[in-house]
Design an enzyme around this catalytic site. Sequence first.
Site, PDB file in Angstrom:
ATOM      1  N   GLU A  83       0.842  -1.200   0.000  1.00 49.82           N
ATOM      2  CA  GLU A  83       0.000   0.000   0.000  1.00 49.82           C
ATOM      3  C   GLU A  83       0.871   1.241   0.000  1.00 49.82           C
ATOM      4  O   GLU A  83       1.956   1.231   0.583  1.00 49.82           O
ATOM      5  CB  GLU A  83      -0.821   0.047   1.298  1.00 49.82           C
ATOM      6  CG  GLU A  83      -1.827  -1.057   1.436  1.00 49.82           C
ATOM      7  CD  GLU A  83      -2.627  -0.916   2.738  1.00 49.82           C
ATOM      8  OE1 GLU A  83      -2.279  -0.059   3.573  1.00 49.82           O
ATOM      9  OE2 GLU A  83      -3.589  -1.661   2.889  1.00 49.82           O
ATOM     10  N   CYS A 101       2.823   8.450   2.062  1.00 51.27           N
ATOM     11  CA  CYS A 101       3.193   7.452   3.061  1.00 51.27           C
ATOM     12  C   CYS A 101       3.578   6.189   2.285  1.00 51.27           C
ATOM     13  O   CYS A 101       2.763   5.647   1.547  1.00 51.27           O
ATOM     14  CB  CYS A 101       2.005   7.190   3.984  1.00 51.27           C
ATOM     15  SG  CYS A 101       2.309   5.879   5.185  1.00 51.27           S
ATOM     16  N   CYS A 108       5.071  -7.756   7.049  1.00 49.24           N
ATOM     17  CA  CYS A 108       5.955  -7.250   8.106  1.00 49.24           C
ATOM     18  C   CYS A 108       6.211  -8.381   9.096  1.00 49.24           C
ATOM     19  O   CYS A 108       5.336  -9.211   9.336  1.00 49.24           O
ATOM     20  CB  CYS A 108       5.287  -6.071   8.814  1.00 49.24           C
ATOM     21  SG  CYS A 108       6.323  -5.309  10.082  1.00 49.24           S
ATOM     22  N   CYS A 112       3.003  -6.627  15.402  1.00 50.91           N
ATOM     23  CA  CYS A 112       2.245  -5.779  16.348  1.00 50.91           C
ATOM     24  C   CYS A 112       0.779  -6.243  16.313  1.00 50.91           C
ATOM     25  O   CYS A 112       0.198  -6.397  15.238  1.00 50.91           O
ATOM     26  CB  CYS A 112       2.347  -4.312  15.951  1.00 50.91           C
ATOM     27  SG  CYS A 112       4.054  -3.721  15.905  1.00 50.91           S
ATOM     28  N   CYS A 115      -2.031  -4.272  14.297  1.00 57.33           N
ATOM     29  CA  CYS A 115      -1.698  -3.809  12.948  1.00 57.33           C
ATOM     30  C   CYS A 115      -1.995  -4.884  11.903  1.00 57.33           C
ATOM     31  O   CYS A 115      -1.604  -6.040  12.064  1.00 57.33           O
ATOM     32  CB  CYS A 115      -0.229  -3.409  12.889  1.00 57.33           C
ATOM     33  SG  CYS A 115       0.324  -2.911  11.249  1.00 57.33           S
ATOM     34  N   GLY A 159       5.413  -2.506   6.617  1.00 53.00           N
ATOM     35  CA  GLY A 159       6.769  -2.999   6.847  1.00 53.00           C
ATOM     36  C   GLY A 159       7.534  -2.225   7.898  1.00 53.00           C
ATOM     37  O   GLY A 159       7.112  -1.162   8.353  1.00 53.00           O
ATOM     38  N   GLU A 160       8.663  -2.782   8.310  1.00 50.88           N
ATOM     39  CA  GLU A 160       9.555  -2.111   9.256  1.00 50.88           C
ATOM     40  C   GLU A 160      10.770  -1.617   8.462  1.00 50.88           C
ATOM     41  O   GLU A 160      11.615  -2.418   8.050  1.00 50.88           O
ATOM     42  CB  GLU A 160       9.966  -3.099  10.367  1.00 50.88           C
ATOM     43  CG  GLU A 160      11.093  -2.622  11.255  1.00 50.88           C
ATOM     44  CD  GLU A 160      10.943  -1.190  11.770  1.00 50.88           C
ATOM     45  OE1 GLU A 160       9.840  -0.799  12.211  1.00 50.88           O
ATOM     46  OE2 GLU A 160      11.933  -0.445  11.712  1.00 50.88           O
ATOM     47  N   SER A 191       9.707   6.038  10.220  1.00 53.58           N
ATOM     48  CA  SER A 191       9.030   5.543  11.424  1.00 53.58           C
ATOM     49  C   SER A 191       9.462   4.107  11.696  1.00 53.58           C
ATOM     50  O   SER A 191       9.413   3.256  10.808  1.00 53.58           O
ATOM     51  CB  SER A 191       7.512   5.599  11.205  1.00 53.58           C
ATOM     52  OG  SER A 191       6.826   5.033  12.298  1.00 53.58           O
ATOM     53  N   SER A 214       7.813   4.179  17.282  1.00 59.45           N
ATOM     54  CA  SER A 214       6.521   3.650  17.723  1.00 59.45           C
ATOM     55  C   SER A 214       6.670   3.069  19.129  1.00 59.45           C
ATOM     56  O   SER A 214       7.134   1.953  19.288  1.00 59.45           O
ATOM     57  CB  SER A 214       6.048   2.571  16.746  1.00 59.45           C
ATOM     58  OG  SER A 214       5.732   3.169  15.513  1.00 59.45           O
ATOM     59  N   LEU A 215       6.288   3.852  20.115  1.00 59.80           N
ATOM     60  CA  LEU A 215       6.528   3.447  21.508  1.00 59.80           C
ATOM     61  C   LEU A 215       5.367   2.608  22.037  1.00 59.80           C
ATOM     62  O   LEU A 215       5.554   1.488  22.510  1.00 59.80           O
ATOM     63  CB  LEU A 215       6.738   4.694  22.360  1.00 59.80           C
ATOM     64  CG  LEU A 215       7.591   4.500  23.604  1.00 59.80           C
ATOM     65  CD1 LEU A 215       9.002   4.070  23.242  1.00 59.80           C
ATOM     66  CD2 LEU A 215       7.646   5.793  24.422  1.00 59.80           C
ATOM     67  N   HIS A 216       4.173   3.197  22.028  1.00 55.27           N
ATOM     68  CA  HIS A 216       2.916   2.480  22.320  1.00 55.27           C
ATOM     69  C   HIS A 216       2.733   1.938  23.725  1.00 55.27           C
ATOM     70  O   HIS A 216       1.701   1.326  24.020  1.00 55.27           O
ATOM     71  CB  HIS A 216       2.704   1.289  21.366  1.00 55.27           C
ATOM     72  CG  HIS A 216       2.795   1.611  19.915  1.00 55.27           C
ATOM     73  ND1 HIS A 216       2.445   2.825  19.386  1.00 55.27           N
ATOM     74  CD2 HIS A 216       3.206   0.857  18.867  1.00 55.27           C
ATOM     75  CE1 HIS A 216       2.637   2.812  18.076  1.00 55.27           C
ATOM     76  NE2 HIS A 216       3.096   1.641  17.745  1.00 55.27           N
ATOM     77  N   ASN A 291      -7.075   2.317  14.833  1.00 56.64           N
ATOM     78  CA  ASN A 291      -8.072   1.962  13.825  1.00 56.64           C
ATOM     79  C   ASN A 291      -8.340   0.478  14.008  1.00 56.64           C
ATOM     80  O   ASN A 291      -7.454  -0.330  13.743  1.00 56.64           O
ATOM     81  CB  ASN A 291      -7.485   2.158  12.420  1.00 56.64           C
ATOM     82  CG  ASN A 291      -7.907   3.457  11.784  1.00 56.64           C
ATOM     83  OD1 ASN A 291      -8.993   3.964  12.030  1.00 56.64           O
ATOM     84  ND2 ASN A 291      -7.041   3.993  10.963  1.00 56.64           N
ATOM     85  N   CYS A 334      -3.098   0.714   8.788  1.00 54.02           N
ATOM     86  CA  CYS A 334      -1.970   0.173   8.044  1.00 54.02           C
ATOM     87  C   CYS A 334      -2.239  -1.249   7.589  1.00 54.02           C
ATOM     88  O   CYS A 334      -2.477  -2.133   8.380  1.00 54.02           O
ATOM     89  CB  CYS A 334      -0.733   0.199   8.923  1.00 54.02           C
ATOM     90  SG  CYS A 334      -0.506   1.795   9.662  1.00 54.02           S
TER      91      CYS A 334
HETATM   92  N1  SAH Z   1       7.019  -0.436  11.279  1.00 52.30           N
HETATM   93  C1  SAH Z   1       7.060   0.991  11.418  1.00 52.30           C
HETATM   94  C2  SAH Z   1       6.292   1.750  10.353  1.00 52.30           C
HETATM   95  C3  SAH Z   1       4.954   1.225   9.928  1.00 52.30           C
HETATM   96  S1  SAH Z   1       3.607   1.382  11.084  1.00 52.30           S
HETATM   97  C4  SAH Z   1       6.591   1.372  12.811  1.00 52.30           C
HETATM   98  O1  SAH Z   1       6.244   0.506  13.590  1.00 52.30           O
HETATM   99  O2  SAH Z   1       6.629   2.558  13.146  1.00 52.30           O
HETATM  100  C5  SAH Z   1       3.317   3.115  11.208  1.00 52.30           C
HETATM  101  C6  SAH Z   1       2.534   3.507  12.432  1.00 52.30           C
HETATM  102  O3  SAH Z   1       1.161   3.096  12.314  1.00 52.30           O
HETATM  103  C7  SAH Z   1       3.061   2.863  13.707  1.00 52.30           C
HETATM  104  O4  SAH Z   1       3.161   3.818  14.720  1.00 52.30           O
HETATM  105  C8  SAH Z   1       1.992   1.833  14.003  1.00 52.30           C
HETATM  106  O5  SAH Z   1       1.955   1.519  15.342  1.00 52.30           O
HETATM  107  C9  SAH Z   1       0.735   2.516  13.534  1.00 52.30           C
HETATM  108  N2  SAH Z   1      -0.388   1.599  13.325  1.00 52.30           N
HETATM  109  C10 SAH Z   1      -0.362   0.379  12.773  1.00 52.30           C
HETATM  110  N3  SAH Z   1      -1.584  -0.187  12.775  1.00 52.30           N
HETATM  111  C11 SAH Z   1      -2.420   0.692  13.344  1.00 52.30           C
HETATM  112  C12 SAH Z   1      -3.812   0.689  13.645  1.00 52.30           C
HETATM  113  N4  SAH Z   1      -4.580  -0.345  13.347  1.00 52.30           N
HETATM  114  N5  SAH Z   1      -4.320   1.790  14.237  1.00 52.30           N
HETATM  115  C13 SAH Z   1      -3.533   2.845  14.534  1.00 52.30           C
HETATM  116  N6  SAH Z   1      -2.231   2.908  14.279  1.00 52.30           N
HETATM  117  C14 SAH Z   1      -1.654   1.839  13.693  1.00 52.30           C
END
Ligand code: SAH
Length: 345
Positions: A83, A101, A108, A112, A115, A159-160, A191, A214-216, A291, A334
């Site tokens: 995408e 983007c 990936c 996560c 995701c 992807g990462e 990112s 991406s800390l979370h 999302n 994503c």
């Molecule tokens: N792998 C990298 C870049 C891709 S994800 C990373 O982890 O940063 C880009 C961002 O989108 C990340 O912060 C990820 O946590 C967030 N993301 C992925 N899926 C999501 C979802 N369903 N809702 C909200 N944010 C999401």
Amino acid sequence: MTPDQLRDAVVALGQKPFVAKQLAQWLYEKRETDPGKMSNLPAALREKLAAQPLLTSRVIEADDSGEGTTKLAIRLHDGPIIECVLMREENEDGSARLTACISTQAGCAMGCTFCASGMLGLKRNLTAGEILEQFYHIDALLKKDGLSWLTNVVVMGMGEPLHNFDNLMQALTILNADWGFKFGARRITVSTVGLPDKIRELAKQGMQFNLAISLHATSDKQRTKLIPTNVATGLANIIEAAADYFSETKREVTFEYTLVGGENDSAADARRLAELLRGFPRANVNLIPMNPVEGSGLIAPTTQAVEEFTRILKQAGVNVHVRKKRGRAVQAACGQLRLRLEQQF
Ligand code: SAH
């Protein structure tokens, strides 16, 4: 291709080395993919280039959100779907903010839990060419709308990025170089899920990219639940690597925090986050309300939780932004669009 690679390629096609420079201008500066239009190239070269399409990937679906966001599903030559997204916004002064983007991998490996990109695992890395091809597909959208070139690039798609480091660097070098797309490094954000060694390697490239981490989560237990690979890295190590990135490049670091309902969105989480980032030089926090993705079993945070989280961070002096919900209608989480298409075909 870098200038050296382009030179070798044109020489292999029977041309003089200097022709590589002209070809680079057409490909990168003008983003021309039709060799027939490359008027100052020798006719023999134009013919050879036209023997096969310059782009290896093709757009199979373009979804418009109706609010300025278009998501493209792109099929790679060997089948996988990736995408990329174009976001059209307006700055306060009325100028256009056009952000792409882009993806760096098909699928990936990070897994996560919230995701959609990782749900089918990692298919493969994108080549530098495939990373850059996304800009040609986006450019076609811009041209169709009569819009000028992108103002920002975020490497936040599927992807990462740092897990495909060499190809990412080759693509971003071409994007940034004077002989390439001439796109300013300070308008490019990478990112990452947070791979400490690779963050330090990125810092040493001598480029001025913005870094988003991406800390979370605010504890390792909580983070490992959301991001299984955290077991190997650990929160403290990532924040340390981010601080090293800042001291090496002097670029601001943004911490992304996807708010997941009932998992990491409490007032106590917000206070712990502020505490974790205390003393971090010029830290920004980007809150992303999750999302919801089917099959994840995770839910979006309530509006109240997002507001309270934001308020606590602000009060603690953290520079905080809440990501606008753009393009939910186009399955903007994503990897969501691609997941549907992969399952459909
Ligand atoms: N792998 C990298 C870049 C891709 S994800 C990373 O982890 O940063 C880009 C961002 O989108 C990340 O912060 C990820 O946590 C967030 N993301 C992925 N899926 C999501 C979802 N369903 N809702 C909200 N944010 C999401």
